[in-house]
Scaffold this active site. Structure first.
Site, PDB file in Angstrom:
ATOM      1  N   GLU A  97      49.163  27.159  38.857  1.00 31.85           N
ATOM      2  CA  GLU A  97      48.183  26.766  39.827  1.00 31.85           C
ATOM      3  C   GLU A  97      46.649  26.685  39.027  1.00 31.85           C
ATOM      4  O   GLU A  97      46.472  27.434  38.245  1.00 31.85           O
ATOM      5  CB  GLU A  97      48.192  27.503  41.003  1.00 31.85           C
ATOM      6  CG  GLU A  97      49.365  27.431  41.669  1.00 31.85           C
ATOM      7  CD  GLU A  97      49.477  28.125  43.123  1.00 31.85           C
ATOM      8  OE1 GLU A  97      49.701  27.432  44.023  1.00 31.85           O
ATOM      9  OE2 GLU A  97      48.885  29.422  42.998  1.00 31.85           O
ATOM     10  N   CYS A 115      38.894  27.233  38.122  1.00 36.74           N
ATOM     11  CA  CYS A 115      39.653  28.529  37.696  1.00 36.74           C
ATOM     12  C   CYS A 115      40.887  28.128  37.204  1.00 36.74           C
ATOM     13  O   CYS A 115      41.814  27.447  37.815  1.00 36.74           O
ATOM     14  CB  CYS A 115      39.811  29.081  38.997  1.00 36.74           C
ATOM     15  SG  CYS A 115      40.615  30.921  38.905  1.00 36.74           S
ATOM     16  N   CYS A 122      52.805  36.591  35.461  1.00 36.58           N
ATOM     17  CA  CYS A 122      51.647  37.572  34.776  1.00 36.58           C
ATOM     18  C   CYS A 122      52.725  38.714  34.319  1.00 36.58           C
ATOM     19  O   CYS A 122      53.250  39.454  35.171  1.00 36.58           O
ATOM     20  CB  CYS A 122      50.531  37.754  35.477  1.00 36.58           C
ATOM     21  SG  CYS A 122      49.228  38.787  34.504  1.00 36.58           S
ATOM     22  N   CYS A 126      49.810  43.809  38.390  1.00 30.67           N
ATOM     23  CA  CYS A 126      48.831  44.761  39.195  1.00 30.67           C
ATOM     24  C   CYS A 126      49.337  44.668  40.679  1.00 30.67           C
ATOM     25  O   CYS A 126      49.829  43.645  41.235  1.00 30.67           O
ATOM     26  CB  CYS A 126      47.461  43.986  39.379  1.00 30.67           C
ATOM     27  SG  CYS A 126      46.633  43.926  37.665  1.00 30.67           S
ATOM     28  N   CYS A 129      48.439  42.225  43.463  1.00 30.78           N
ATOM     29  CA  CYS A 129      48.101  40.848  42.992  1.00 30.78           C
ATOM     30  C   CYS A 129      49.253  40.041  43.362  1.00 30.78           C
ATOM     31  O   CYS A 129      50.535  40.429  42.801  1.00 30.78           O
ATOM     32  CB  CYS A 129      47.789  40.553  41.619  1.00 30.78           C
ATOM     33  SG  CYS A 129      47.492  38.978  41.142  1.00 30.78           S
ATOM     34  N   GLY A 170      47.619  34.791  35.296  1.00 32.16           N
ATOM     35  CA  GLY A 170      48.062  35.350  33.993  1.00 32.16           C
ATOM     36  C   GLY A 170      46.761  36.096  33.284  1.00 32.16           C
ATOM     37  O   GLY A 170      45.769  36.381  33.737  1.00 32.16           O
ATOM     38  N   GLU A 171      47.498  36.844  32.032  1.00 27.05           N
ATOM     39  CA  GLU A 171      46.383  37.622  31.421  1.00 27.05           C
ATOM     40  C   GLU A 171      45.963  36.898  30.108  1.00 27.05           C
ATOM     41  O   GLU A 171      46.820  36.647  29.076  1.00 27.05           O
ATOM     42  CB  GLU A 171      47.149  39.164  31.104  1.00 27.05           C
ATOM     43  CG  GLU A 171      46.239  39.736  29.889  1.00 27.05           C
ATOM     44  CD  GLU A 171      44.985  40.008  29.934  1.00 27.05           C
ATOM     45  OE1 GLU A 171      44.364  40.520  31.071  1.00 27.05           O
ATOM     46  OE2 GLU A 171      44.056  39.796  29.215  1.00 27.05           O
ATOM     47  N   SER A 202      38.344  36.299  31.619  1.00 26.47           N
ATOM     48  CA  SER A 202      38.649  37.463  32.489  1.00 26.47           C
ATOM     49  C   SER A 202      39.885  38.241  31.899  1.00 26.47           C
ATOM     50  O   SER A 202      40.990  37.629  31.945  1.00 26.47           O
ATOM     51  CB  SER A 202      38.799  37.190  34.139  1.00 26.47           C
ATOM     52  OG  SER A 202      38.968  38.418  34.998  1.00 26.47           O
ATOM     53  N   SER A 226      38.455  43.466  34.087  1.00 22.62           N
ATOM     54  CA  SER A 226      38.740  43.652  35.651  1.00 22.62           C
ATOM     55  C   SER A 226      38.978  45.071  35.582  1.00 22.62           C
ATOM     56  O   SER A 226      39.962  45.543  35.293  1.00 22.62           O
ATOM     57  CB  SER A 226      40.122  43.042  35.943  1.00 22.62           C
ATOM     58  OG  SER A 226      40.158  41.578  35.987  1.00 22.62           O
ATOM     59  N   LEU A 227      38.147  45.942  36.141  1.00 24.23           N
ATOM     60  CA  LEU A 227      38.010  47.387  35.967  1.00 24.23           C
ATOM     61  C   LEU A 227      38.886  47.838  37.418  1.00 24.23           C
ATOM     62  O   LEU A 227      39.786  48.405  37.125  1.00 24.23           O
ATOM     63  CB  LEU A 227      36.798  47.901  35.964  1.00 24.23           C
ATOM     64  CG  LEU A 227      36.533  49.306  35.430  1.00 24.23           C
ATOM     65  CD1 LEU A 227      37.016  49.541  34.253  1.00 24.23           C
ATOM     66  CD2 LEU A 227      35.133  49.922  35.771  1.00 24.23           C
ATOM     67  N   HIS A 228      38.506  47.646  38.516  1.00 26.89           N
ATOM     68  CA  HIS A 228      39.079  47.864  39.776  1.00 26.89           C
ATOM     69  C   HIS A 228      39.023  49.266  40.106  1.00 26.89           C
ATOM     70  O   HIS A 228      39.512  49.531  41.179  1.00 26.89           O
ATOM     71  CB  HIS A 228      40.317  47.175  39.918  1.00 26.89           C
ATOM     72  CG  HIS A 228      40.491  45.753  39.628  1.00 26.89           C
ATOM     73  ND1 HIS A 228      39.267  44.702  40.024  1.00 26.89           N
ATOM     74  CD2 HIS A 228      41.388  45.054  39.142  1.00 26.89           C
ATOM     75  CE1 HIS A 228      39.622  43.596  39.511  1.00 26.89           C
ATOM     76  NE2 HIS A 228      40.745  43.478  38.836  1.00 26.89           N
ATOM     77  N   ASN A 302      41.519  39.754  49.077  1.00 29.66           N
ATOM     78  CA  ASN A 302      42.216  38.710  49.605  1.00 29.66           C
ATOM     79  C   ASN A 302      43.694  39.037  50.018  1.00 29.66           C
ATOM     80  O   ASN A 302      44.330  39.239  49.135  1.00 29.66           O
ATOM     81  CB  ASN A 302      41.807  37.396  49.131  1.00 29.66           C
ATOM     82  CG  ASN A 302      40.567  37.072  48.630  1.00 29.66           C
ATOM     83  OD1 ASN A 302      39.860  37.045  49.625  1.00 29.66           O
ATOM     84  ND2 ASN A 302      40.219  36.764  47.373  1.00 29.66           N
ATOM     85  N   CYS A 345      40.980  34.884  44.726  1.00 29.62           N
ATOM     86  CA  CYS A 345      41.332  35.628  43.646  1.00 29.62           C
ATOM     87  C   CYS A 345      42.588  36.590  43.994  1.00 29.62           C
ATOM     88  O   CYS A 345      42.447  36.964  45.073  1.00 29.62           O
ATOM     89  CB  CYS A 345      39.973  36.426  43.428  1.00 29.62           C
ATOM     90  SG  CYS A 345      40.075  37.226  41.912  1.00 29.62           S
TER      91      CYS A 345
HETATM   92  S1  SF4 Z   1      45.330  40.766  38.872  1.00 33.63           S
HETATM   93 FE1  SF4 Z   1      45.467  39.470  36.882  1.00 33.63          FE
HETATM   94  S2  SF4 Z   1      46.106  40.651  35.464  1.00 33.63           S
HETATM   95 FE2  SF4 Z   1      46.694  41.723  37.410  1.00 33.63          FE
HETATM   96  S3  SF4 Z   1      48.569  40.692  37.778  1.00 33.63           S
HETATM   97 FE3  SF4 Z   1      46.981  39.475  38.669  1.00 33.63          FE
HETATM   98  S4  SF4 Z   1      46.769  37.681  37.439  1.00 33.63           S
HETATM   99 FE4  SF4 Z   1      47.879  39.344  36.166  1.00 33.63          FE
END
Ligand code: SF4
Length: 363
Positions: A97, A115, A122, A126, A129, A170-171, A202, A226-228, A302, A345
């Protein structure tokens, strides 16, 4: 004859070599580039400065659209999302996507942010996600990444892309070679000619790859980490790959990136209700932010169906931001866009192709 070569995977020199391999002079590559990138024409029959035999040869050897658009959705805020089949002839093709986000910029002009995804699925997984729910299926090629820009420019109702963020599925740094080449094509004056300063990569934070990006890409793209979570213990509960690194190591890598590129680093922080949105987290985050040249983006979570996390209360988001500001941290709250089409996101999903080919469901 093998599969056609994907035009969007080639840089200028590779394209020159390619047309030469078809028996044409190398300068023909420049003519192709003009048709595609300047005039946005990919129909060989309209490329009138090529002879008929050359057009035939090119049409058999070169392809522009290796993906097909399965759905094209438009949200109430005009964010648009494309679901792309990356193996159009495969009835159960993996999909990816990409999203186009229109907005006003501070000068009053309009900005169109693409984006894009770098992988199908991925590998990071996370816990909040949607993209990582089924793990990694495959890395996208350079051509498949660049083609997302082409497809969004072609279909978007809001204008041409001005900014690109690698924040889709993805990363990006675990597909580094393909991402770096895609960035070079996106920013090349002969291709999409976007300023590197308008491209953001990112990452969940891979210190060695951040250093490689700084050393090898040699372009002033923005890095977003992406610290989070402000501490290793909390981070490990949200990001499985945090097991292999630490906040300290990320800070070192961010400072290395700044020293090499002169670009401030953005720390992304998804606020999850009652998980990482408490005042003590804001104070810990301020201490982290003070150690880098950068800024913080706060993102309200979200919600994703099937996952336990909740969107934070608005009051708590402002309290969180105010604590950071009181400590003189440059912090912004990022607007959520495209939520009603699951284009925001953390909401992008990897789905199997189940709809017929080439359906366009703009709504
Ligand atoms: S937040 Fe980013 S790194 Fe983490 S699972 Fe989702 S797409 Fe992958």
């Amino acid at each position: 004859m093998g599969a056609p070569q994907h035009f969007f995977s080639l840089d200028k020199n590779e394209l020159a070599d390619f047309v030469q391999s078809l028996g044409m002079k190398k300068f023909r590559a420049n003519q192709l580039i003009q048709w595609v990138y300047e005039r946005r024409i990919i129909d060989f029959n309209r490329m009138t400065n090529f002879s008929k035999p050359d057009r035939l040869r090119l049409s058999k050897s070169l392809t522009f659209e290796s993906t097909s658009i399965l759905t094209h959705q438009t949200a109430s805020d005009k964010t648009e999302k494309l679901l792309l089949a990356i193996q159009p002839d495969n009835p159960v093709s993996p999909t990816t996507e990409c999203v186009m986000i229109p907005s006003e910029n501070t000068g009053g002009g309009s900005r169109q942010t693409a984006c894009v995804s770098s992988q199908v699925g991925c590998p990071v997984g996370c816990t909040f996600c949607a993209s990582g729910l089924d793990g990694l299926e495959l890395n996208l090629t350079t051509g498949q990444i660049v083609e997302q820009i082409w497809q969004l420019n072609k279909t978007s109702q809001s204008g041409q892309i001005t900014n690109v963020v690698f924040m889709g599925m993805g990363e990006p740094l675990s597909n580094l070679a393909n991402v770096m080449k895609a960035v070079r094509i996106i920013t090349a004056p002969w291709a999409f000619n976007l300023s590197a300063r308008r491209v953001t990569i990112s990452t969940v934070g891979l210190p060695a790859q951040i250093r490689r990006l700084a050393d090898q890409l040699d372009l002033p793209v923005t890095l977003a980490i992406s610290l989070h979570a402000p501490t290793d213990d909390l981070r490990k509960t949200l990001i499985p790959w945090a097991e292999y690194t630490s906040v300290d190591a990320l800070i070192d890598a961010a400072n290395y990136y700044f020293d090499r590129t002169g670009r401030e680093v953005t720390l992304e922080y998804i606020l999850l209700r009652d998980v990482n949105d408490r005042p003590e987290h804001a104070r810990q985050l301020a201490a982290v932010a003070k150690r880098i040249r950068g800024n913080i983006n706060l993102i309200r979570y979200n919600q994703v169906k099937g996952l336990p996390y909740k969107r934070p209360e608005t009051e708590n988001v402002h309290t969180f931001q105010n604590i950071l500001r009181s400590k003189r941290v440059n912090v912004h709250i990022r607007a959520s866009r495209g939520r009603d089409i699951s284009g925001a996101c953390g909401q992008l999903r990897h789905e199997r192709k189940t709809t017929p080919l080439n359906i366009n469901i703009a709504n």
